[in-house]
Design a protein around this motif. Structure first.
Motif, mmCIF file in Angstrom:
data_model
loop_
_atom_site.group_PDB
_atom_site.id
_atom_site.type_symbol
_atom_site.label_atom_id
_atom_site.label_comp_id
_atom_site.label_asym_id
_atom_site.label_seq_id
_atom_site.Cartn_x
_atom_site.Cartn_y
_atom_site.Cartn_z
ATOM 1 N N LEU A 158 -123.662 -15.885 41.019
ATOM 2 C CA LEU A 158 -123.388 -17.261 40.546
ATOM 3 C C LEU A 158 -122.241 -17.296 39.473
ATOM 4 C CD1 LEU A 158 -126.854 -19.060 40.706
ATOM 5 C CD2 LEU A 158 -125.046 -19.339 42.422
ATOM 6 N N ALA A 159 -122.492 -16.321 38.528
ATOM 7 C CA ALA A 159 -121.488 -15.964 37.656
ATOM 8 C C ALA A 159 -120.074 -15.846 38.070
ATOM 9 C CB ALA A 159 -121.863 -15.002 36.591
ATOM 10 N N THR A 160 -119.980 -14.769 39.030
ATOM 11 C CA THR A 160 -118.866 -14.535 39.463
ATOM 12 C C THR A 160 -118.112 -15.605 40.465
ATOM 13 O OG1 THR A 160 -119.643 -11.970 39.424
ATOM 14 C CG2 THR A 160 -117.591 -12.690 41.074
ATOM 15 N N LEU A 161 -119.114 -16.373 41.117
ATOM 16 C CA LEU A 161 -118.605 -17.404 41.880
ATOM 17 C C LEU A 161 -117.845 -18.503 41.073
ATOM 18 C CD1 LEU A 161 -118.328 -19.245 44.221
ATOM 19 C CD2 LEU A 161 -120.575 -20.136 43.842
ATOM 20 N N ALA A 162 -118.455 -18.669 39.726
ATOM 21 C CA ALA A 162 -117.873 -19.736 38.765
ATOM 22 C C ALA A 162 -116.433 -19.134 38.465
ATOM 23 C CB ALA A 162 -118.723 -19.530 37.623
ATOM 24 N N ARG A 163 -116.169 -17.954 38.238
ATOM 25 C CA ARG A 163 -114.827 -17.347 37.849
ATOM 26 C C ARG A 163 -113.723 -17.576 39.047
ATOM 27 N NH1 ARG A 163 -118.226 -13.185 36.022
ATOM 28 N NH2 ARG A 163 -118.530 -13.164 33.637
ATOM 29 N N VAL A 164 -114.310 -17.307 40.156
ATOM 30 C CA VAL A 164 -113.651 -17.386 41.245
ATOM 31 C C VAL A 164 -113.072 -18.677 41.552
ATOM 32 C CG1 VAL A 164 -113.440 -17.269 43.900
ATOM 33 C CG2 VAL A 164 -114.498 -15.318 42.665
ATOM 34 N N ILE A 182 -111.359 -13.739 34.104
ATOM 35 C CA ILE A 182 -110.595 -14.604 34.890
ATOM 36 C C ILE A 182 -109.238 -14.073 34.962
ATOM 37 C CG2 ILE A 182 -109.991 -17.012 35.409
ATOM 38 C CD1 ILE A 182 -112.886 -17.644 34.198
ATOM 39 N N LEU A 183 -108.730 -13.685 33.840
ATOM 40 C CA LEU A 183 -107.500 -13.331 33.709
ATOM 41 C C LEU A 183 -107.001 -12.145 34.685
ATOM 42 C CD1 LEU A 183 -106.752 -14.082 30.019
ATOM 43 C CD2 LEU A 183 -106.221 -15.718 31.997
ATOM 44 N N LEU A 184 -108.173 -10.885 34.477
ATOM 45 C CA LEU A 184 -107.949 -9.600 35.054
ATOM 46 C C LEU A 184 -108.023 -9.912 36.668
ATOM 47 C CD1 LEU A 184 -110.109 -7.518 32.800
ATOM 48 C CD2 LEU A 184 -107.501 -8.071 32.603
ATOM 49 N N MET A 185 -109.024 -10.878 36.989
ATOM 50 C CA MET A 185 -109.052 -11.013 38.446
ATOM 51 C C MET A 185 -107.822 -11.782 39.125
ATOM 52 S SD MET A 185 -112.913 -12.251 38.370
ATOM 53 C CE MET A 185 -113.124 -12.883 39.985
ATOM 54 N N ALA A 186 -107.214 -12.723 38.241
ATOM 55 C CA ALA A 186 -105.846 -13.464 38.697
ATOM 56 C C ALA A 186 -104.744 -12.273 38.792
ATOM 57 C CB ALA A 186 -105.531 -14.394 37.674
ATOM 58 N N LEU A 187 -104.610 -11.380 38.099
ATOM 59 C CA LEU A 187 -103.448 -10.333 38.185
ATOM 60 C C LEU A 187 -103.319 -9.753 39.699
ATOM 61 C CD1 LEU A 187 -103.777 -8.544 34.857
ATOM 62 C CD2 LEU A 187 -102.155 -10.104 35.513
ATOM 63 N N GLY A 188 -104.758 -9.857 40.368
ATOM 64 C CA GLY A 188 -104.357 -9.431 41.789
ATOM 65 C C GLY A 188 -104.438 -10.417 42.893
ATOM 66 N N ALA A 189 -104.935 -11.642 42.478
ATOM 67 C CA ALA A 189 -105.566 -12.786 43.574
ATOM 68 C C ALA A 189 -104.440 -13.737 43.540
ATOM 69 C CB ALA A 189 -106.825 -13.182 43.334
ATOM 70 N N GLN A 190 -103.841 -14.273 42.685
ATOM 71 C CA GLN A 190 -103.108 -15.397 42.572
ATOM 72 C C GLN A 190 -101.805 -15.305 43.300
ATOM 73 O OE1 GLN A 190 -101.717 -16.037 38.272
ATOM 74 N NE2 GLN A 190 -100.954 -14.084 38.297
ATOM 75 N N TRP A 191 -101.437 -14.018 43.573
ATOM 76 C CA TRP A 191 -100.022 -14.135 44.356
ATOM 77 C C TRP A 191 -100.313 -14.528 45.848
ATOM 78 C CZ3 TRP A 191 -97.257 -13.934 40.283
ATOM 79 C CH2 TRP A 191 -97.572 -13.238 39.338
ATOM 80 N N THR A 227 -107.663 -16.157 51.224
ATOM 81 C CA THR A 227 -107.350 -14.748 51.059
ATOM 82 C C THR A 227 -107.364 -14.539 49.246
ATOM 83 O OG1 THR A 227 -105.035 -15.306 51.043
ATOM 84 C CG2 THR A 227 -105.925 -14.270 53.059
ATOM 85 N N ALA A 228 -106.816 -15.754 48.742
ATOM 86 C CA ALA A 228 -107.149 -15.405 47.135
ATOM 87 C C ALA A 228 -108.440 -15.519 46.625
ATOM 88 C CB ALA A 228 -106.229 -16.557 46.449
ATOM 89 N N SER A 229 -109.208 -16.325 47.515
ATOM 90 C CA SER A 229 -110.669 -16.216 47.026
ATOM 91 C C SER A 229 -111.398 -14.853 47.538
ATOM 92 C CB SER A 229 -111.577 -17.202 47.832
ATOM 93 O OG SER A 229 -112.796 -17.113 47.460
ATOM 94 N N GLY A 230 -111.003 -14.340 48.537
ATOM 95 C CA GLY A 230 -111.583 -12.912 49.135
ATOM 96 C C GLY A 230 -111.137 -12.035 48.078
ATOM 97 N N VAL A 271 -119.075 -14.969 50.311
ATOM 98 C CA VAL A 271 -117.914 -15.232 50.745
ATOM 99 C C VAL A 271 -117.900 -15.950 51.951
ATOM 100 C CG1 VAL A 271 -115.953 -14.030 51.702
ATOM 101 C CG2 VAL A 271 -117.076 -13.092 49.658
ATOM 102 N N VAL A 272 -119.037 -15.528 52.955
ATOM 103 C CA VAL A 272 -119.263 -16.149 54.128
ATOM 104 C C VAL A 272 -119.567 -17.519 54.096
ATOM 105 C CG1 VAL A 272 -120.447 -16.275 56.251
ATOM 106 C CG2 VAL A 272 -119.707 -14.220 55.489
ATOM 107 N N LEU A 273 -120.404 -17.840 53.272
ATOM 108 C CA LEU A 273 -121.001 -19.333 52.954
ATOM 109 C C LEU A 273 -119.900 -20.081 52.196
ATOM 110 C CD1 LEU A 273 -124.745 -18.663 51.488
ATOM 111 C CD2 LEU A 273 -124.067 -19.793 53.712
ATOM 112 N N ILE A 274 -119.133 -19.674 51.314
ATOM 113 C CA ILE A 274 -117.860 -20.575 50.955
ATOM 114 C C ILE A 274 -116.867 -20.797 51.973
ATOM 115 C CG2 ILE A 274 -116.255 -20.382 49.231
ATOM 116 C CD1 ILE A 274 -118.014 -18.836 47.434
ATOM 117 N N ASN A 275 -116.472 -19.701 52.794
ATOM 118 C CA ASN A 275 -115.719 -20.051 53.728
ATOM 119 C C ASN A 275 -116.167 -20.922 54.796
ATOM 120 O OD1 ASN A 275 -114.063 -18.211 52.424
ATOM 121 N ND2 ASN A 275 -114.561 -16.493 53.826
ATOM 122 N N ARG A 276 -117.487 -20.777 55.038
ATOM 123 C CA ARG A 276 -117.896 -21.778 56.081
ATOM 124 C C ARG A 276 -118.002 -23.167 55.614
ATOM 125 N NH1 ARG A 276 -117.274 -20.837 61.275
ATOM 126 N NH2 ARG A 276 -116.931 -18.562 61.389
#
Length: 584
Positions: free
Chosen positions: A381-387, A450-459, A509-512, A563-568
């Motif tokens: 749940l904590a990681t989900l909030a950051r995503v 969140i900033l570190l995760m964004a370095l690889g996902a936001q693009w 794909t950014a979420s994954g 991941v599957v639940l969010i996507n669905r």
């Protein structure tokens, strides 16, 4: 009344662009020489791939900058090999999912899960398998490295092409059916061209993702030993371990040169060429241009080669018509189709149930039992909030910027290499600096992660926003200009509907990617100090480091479930909305 020229006709010059000497010109000579040099470089670099590999010997990397050109060539060879495999995978996987209701129920959720599995987890399995297939040869390690890069490239390309298939313009679909196209002809003449722009831009983003994981894919652990493959990534890793910051700087400079060079010689011509597949009835005042593509179009030998290969194309077309089923209307046995659906559902559920029973049985036999799932479920749940925060903020920032870039060919020429460098730069190089900043400012990693995760996902969001803006027909934009539609109304009536399908692909794909990046972003180290955030990524990282397989399996299973639940629940509904409401 004149008939507007199609994009394909528009891009085919009606007269030669340069004087030709018979069937051969100096342009053909230059192009042929360039291809020969490229072929020689591939052969020269590829011959070292089959060198002998002795497990008892540990190979190393010479950090002398003079070796960087050779290392750069080896890395480029792996990157393009992985890109080719990713392209084939994306075309086959997406086509199967888009044209089969039964396979779609399995392939798309599987794609959701695969993009959430860490690259390092794939690499661990791949090394053992490929080394066993090629004992005593370095080819096994090379293939494992290519496979690791492939797992960082393939998923978003498959998502992009799948979405283009399910949103193919209705007029083109009806035209292909009315003309009696076989599925083979329909794929090459309608479906692949329709998804070309989004596929090219997502392939470019995937290539950047491959650079991101280059260090991990060239520094491989086999049987508790570290083996290095020659490349820019392994060079940078060795320089970091040795503490040679000047050599790290040379590695970063080399990577920047590679990104700019590949962009100029490969991606820029490819994006300009893909413009011919834009669905529009009027030509844009400004179009994408490429000096390399303009030069290649002046050569004679591609057309001569095309004529020579025409019999092969005809043979392939006949084979496609033999094995493909015509799309003309035919009667469907409803009872047989329902029986097939029931059988497919029963078999699929049986296989999934068998896998779940095996997993639960294994974990139930461990000391912690099934209670091992409790902690990762809460931490997820904590990681989900950051995503969620990451995707929301990246959407607000990068979608307007992507639209601005996509609408302006001139701005695209300037911004494309810059965005490529930013997306390709290994973000883990910045993690020690980020840790130092967090320590100096007192910022908690629970927020800084969140900033570190964004370095690889936001693009992913930025690249798909650019691709979506580029696919909006010029005649619609000109109609809005003539009607004086500006500001919020323009966004509501034109830009959001036009960009929305591509945005959904970028967001999913950014979420994954954010879930994947959480494993390295929630645990960072600097100068002997380790910062840890509360989250599922840190849980999996600690379980991996400790070799705790029950906790590792539980963590990966819970992450896949999220991941599957969010996507669905979210992304799949947005996919359907884009398919039915916002497709041309």
């Amino acid at each position: 009344m004149g008939v507007p020229r199609s994009p394909a006709n528009r891009l085919a010059p009606s007269r030669p662009l340069s004087p030709r000497l018979g069937w051969f010109s100096w342009v053909d000579a230059v192009v042929a020489a360039g291809l020969l040099v490229l072929l020689y470089a591939v052969i020269r670099l590829g011959k070292d791939v089959t060198l002998s590999f002795v497990p008892t010997q540990v190979s190393g990397i010479d950090t002398d900058p003079a070796h960087l050109p050779y290392y750069a060539g080896r890395s480029l060879l792996r990157m393009f090999a992985a890109l080719g495999v990713s392209l084939v995978f994306a075309l086959v996987w997406a086509y199967a999912a888009a044209h089969s209701r039964r396979l779609e129920r399995v392939l798309i959720p599987a794609l959701d899960i695969l993009q959430s599995v860490p690259v390092l987890a794939f690499l661990t399995v791949a090394v053992t398998g490929f080394v066993a297939l090629f004992p005593g040869s370095l080819l096994g390690l090379e293939l494992a490295s290519v496979f690791a890069i492939f797992t960082s490239q393939a998923w978003n390309m498959a998502f992009a092409f799948y979405h283009s298939l399910i949103t193919t313009p209705r007029e083109l679909d009806e035209l292909s059916r009315g003309m009696g196209f076989s599925r083979w002809m329909r794929f090459w003449k309608v479906e692949l061209p329709s998804g070309a722009i989004g596929l090219v831009w997502n392939a470019m983003m995937s290539f950047g993702g491959g650079w991101f994981f280059l260090v991990a894919s060239e520094l491989i652990s086999v049987s508790n030993r570290e083996y290095t493959l020659p490349g820019v990534g392994s060079y940078a890793g060795a320089a970091i371990v040795a503490g040679h910051l000047d050599h790290v700087g040379w590695a970063i400079l080399t990577m920047a040169i590679l990104v700019i060079g590949v962009n100029f010689l490969f991606w820029r011509p490819l994006t300009a060429w893909a413009e011919r597949f834009k669905v529009e009835q009027s030509e844009a005042a400004q179009v994408q241009r490429s000096l390399v593509l303009d030069f290649l179009r002046r050569a004679n030998w591609p057309r001569l080669l095309g004529r020579a290969l025409a019999p092969l194309r005809e043979t392939a077309g006949r084979a496609g018509r033999v094995f493909g089923v015509d799309d003309r209307p035919f009667l469907v046995d409803v009872r047989r189709r329902r029986a097939g659906d029931v059988l497919f559902t029963v078999v699929t559920l049986a296989l999934i149930g068998w896998g779940l029973v095996s997993l639960v049985g294994y974990l139930a036999g461990q000391p912690a039992g099934l209670s091992v799932f409790v902690e990762p479920l809460l931490l997820g749940l904590a990681t989900l909030a950051r995503v969620v925060v990451l995707v929301a903020v990246a959407t607000l920032i990068w979608v307007p910027i992507g639209v601005k870039i996509g609408f302006s060919p001139r701005l695209t020429r300037i911004a494309q290499p810059v965005v490529q460098i930013l997306a390709s730069f290994p973000a883990n190089f910045l993690f020690p600096l980020a840790t130092w900043l967090f320590l100096r400012t007192g910022l908690s990693l629970n927020i800084g992660g969140i900033l570190l995760m964004a370095l690889g996902a936001q693009w992913y969001i930025l690249f798909n926003a650019i691709a979506g803006a580029m696919t909006i027909p010029t005649d619609l934009r000109e109609a809005m200009d003539d009607l004086g539609v500006r500001g919020r109304r323009r966004w509501r009536r034109l830009i959001i509907p036009g960009v929305f399908p591509s945005y959904v692909t970028g967001a999913i794909t950014a979420s994954g990617g954010a879930w994947n990046a959480s494993i390295v972003a929630e645990v960072v180290t600097f100068g002997g100090t380790t910062l840890t955030a509360t989250g599922l990524g840190a849980y999996i990282a600690h379980a991996t480091a400790a070799g705790d397989h029950p906790r590792l399996l539980a963590g990966v299973a819970v992450m896949s479930m999220y991941v599957v639940l969010i996507n669905r629940l979210v992304w799949r509904r947005l996919y359907r909305l884009a398919e039915h409401r916002y497709s041309l």
